[in-house]
Design an enzyme around this catalytic site. Structure first.
Site, PDB file in Angstrom:
ATOM      1  N   ARG A 256       0.848  -1.185   0.000  1.00  0.00           N
ATOM      2  CA  ARG A 256       0.000   0.000   0.000  1.00  0.00           C
ATOM      3  C   ARG A 256       0.888   1.241   0.000  1.00  0.00           C
ATOM      4  NH1 ARG A 256      -3.979  -0.404   4.701  1.00  0.00           N
ATOM      5  NH2 ARG A 256      -4.687  -2.184   3.494  1.00  0.00           N
ATOM      6  N   ARG A 271       3.086   1.437  10.322  1.00  0.00           N
ATOM      7  CA  ARG A 271       2.529   1.810   9.015  1.00  0.00           C
ATOM      8  C   ARG A 271       3.625   1.701   7.961  1.00  0.00           C
ATOM      9  NH1 ARG A 271      -2.270   4.310   8.477  1.00  0.00           N
ATOM     10  NH2 ARG A 271      -2.230   4.890  10.678  1.00  0.00           N
ATOM     11  N   GLU A 343      -5.297  -0.148  16.393  1.00  0.00           N
ATOM     12  CA  GLU A 343      -6.001  -1.108  15.540  1.00  0.00           C
ATOM     13  C   GLU A 343      -5.085  -2.250  15.112  1.00  0.00           C
ATOM     14  OE1 GLU A 343      -7.704  -1.499  11.019  1.00  0.00           O
ATOM     15  OE2 GLU A 343      -7.435   0.516  11.841  1.00  0.00           O
ATOM     16  N   SER A 346      -9.766  -5.434  11.553  1.00  0.00           N
ATOM     17  CA  SER A 346     -11.094  -4.904  11.236  1.00  0.00           C
ATOM     18  C   SER A 346     -11.907  -6.035  10.649  1.00  0.00           C
ATOM     19  CB  SER A 346     -11.009  -3.757  10.225  1.00  0.00           C
ATOM     20  OG  SER A 346     -10.489  -2.595  10.793  1.00  0.00           O
ATOM     21  N   ARG A 384       1.802  -5.724  13.322  1.00  0.00           N
ATOM     22  CA  ARG A 384       1.268  -5.069  14.521  1.00  0.00           C
ATOM     23  C   ARG A 384       1.173  -6.048  15.692  1.00  0.00           C
ATOM     24  NH1 ARG A 384      -2.814  -0.162  12.871  1.00  0.00           N
ATOM     25  NH2 ARG A 384      -1.520   0.672  11.190  1.00  0.00           N
TER      26      ARG A 384
END
Length: 410
Positions: A256, A271, A343, A346, A384
């Site tokens: 990404r 990130r 986070e 999800s 993460r």
């Protein structure tokens, strides 16, 4: 993709839901005008067609055949022109609809951004320390687990090299997550990391997130999640109702550009442009999706609990809901070094939004063709999870304990 018939038949309700999801009001106004124009032009077309059908039957018995022939010929030309106009309006409407997000479920709370998300519950208590916990990038430097300098040297910023026990722990997490998910009824799949544009469109990455994706010269895209490949395995297919639900899990590297994240999480591996995830994806009958949603959420939450990681469940508000999601519950893991929840997963129910784009259908018990429901969830974001273990399992001397469930994987 939205059901355009629903948008046309119940515009005010749909518009209200889309406004809650931050759709530009001017786009909604354009849509409304487009619908009105399309309705008017379709009515004109139907009138022309009705004239053609009625008087074509009367031609043989007409008193003035030549005059009626002339009128029918002129009317036929008008039908052709009107057909073209209606098709252009329909095409424009469909094109705009590609950039419109899914409607939020009725039980999704209204809100502007992440500050309006609703905490549903906390699972496990954060560990207590008799010293000030360090953040993962400091621990990584002490233990030589992560090499940021060489990651940048061989690639660019937001790339990192895992080393020594850090690389081994990363691999152990992937294997443990896959085994955990298989035991919970998800079939393990291995999918391509490069997919075509139709596949990207099917799950909603195109055209909305084009600027976030890495693209090759031959029109292939690097996936940002294995959800893209897994969901589209069944694109343009008609499934039997007996075969559903289909529950899958996959590991993949993910890519990404993070185009909208300048200045955020610039230190560490929270990130990155390249990261790893173990994903859950389900394709279900319409009446099954809520139950499977709870199964996927429990799977991801129980996985965190098995690692001894405190976390919380957050129901996302309308303003923080993803493009394709009708409902999302985030799992946020507690990070001792940051002293905050971040986070890590999800879990989303997309209802028939992706299925309409990807044309995933099934035959119900009565033989009727219906759009399937699709769901996805991280189980978990590997990097993460690595960060969470480093920060929550650190010792006073900077060394890091390994959770019991992972030791057999070393």
């Amino acid at each position: 993709m939205l059901d355009l018939k629903r948008l046309q038949n119940d515009f005010d309700l749909v518009a209200k839901k889309l406004e809650a999801k931050k759709v530009d009001p001017s786009l909604l106004s354009e849509l409304k005008e487009l619908f009105i124009s399309l309705k008017d032009e379709r009515a004109k077309l139907e009138s022309l067609q009705a004239f053609q059908n009625k008087f074509s039957k009367d031609l043989a018995n007409a008193s003035d055949k030549e005059e009626l022939k002339k009128q029918l010929s002129e009317n036929k030309a008008k039908i052709s022109t009107q057909n073209k106009l209606v098709s252009e309006l329909e095409e424009k409407l469909e094109k705009i609809s590609h950039s419109i997000p899914n409607l939020p479920d009725d039980d999704v709370p209204f809100g502007e951004d992440e500050d309006d998300n609703v905490e549903l519950k906390k699972v496990l208590e954060p560990l207590s320390f008799d010293f000030k916990p360090k953040e993962h990038f400091d621990l990584a430097q002490e233990n030589e687990w992560l090499d940021f300098v060489r990651g940048v040297k061989i690639a660019s910023s937001r790339f990192c090299v895992l080393k020594k026990e850090g690389a081994l722990l990363n691999r152990a997490l992937i294997n443990y997550m896959i085994d955990f998910n298989i035991k919970r009824g998800f079939e393990f799949m291995n999918v391509p990391y490069l997919v075509n544009s139709n596949t990207m469109f099917g799950t909603g990455q195109l055209p909305k997130f084009k600027d976030d994706m890495y693209k090759t010269d031959d029109d292939l895209y690097l996936i940002s999640t294995s959800e893209i490949a897994l969901t589209n395995l069944y694109s343009n297919e008609l499934l039997s109702h007996e075969s559903l639900p289909i529950k899958m899990t996959a590991y993949s590297a993910c890519f990404r550009k993070e185009a909208g994240s300048a200045g955020r999480d610039t230190r560490g591996i929270i990130r990155q442009h390249q990261f790893e995830k173990v994903e859950l994806v389900s394709i279900t009958r319409q009446e099954q999706s809520e139950l499977v949603f709870e199964e996927m959420l429990s799977c991801a939450s129980d996985l965190l609990s098995s690692l001894g990681l405190a976390h919380r469940h957050l129901l996302l508000c309308t303003g923080d809901l993803g493009f394709s999601a009708a409902k999302t519950i985030d799992l946020e893991v507690y990070l001792a070094g940051q002293d905050r929840y971040r986070e890590i997963s999800s879990v989303s129910n997309c209802r028939d939004f992706q299925a309409r784009r990807a044309k995933i259908r099934y035959k119900d018990e009565n033989g009727k063709n219906l759009l399937a429901h699709t769901l996805n969830g991280s189980s978990l974001a590997v990097g993460r999870t690595l960060v969470a273990i480093m920060e929550n399992y650190q010792e006073k001397d900077g060394k890091i304990r390994i959770p019991d469930v992972l030791r057999k994987y070393f």
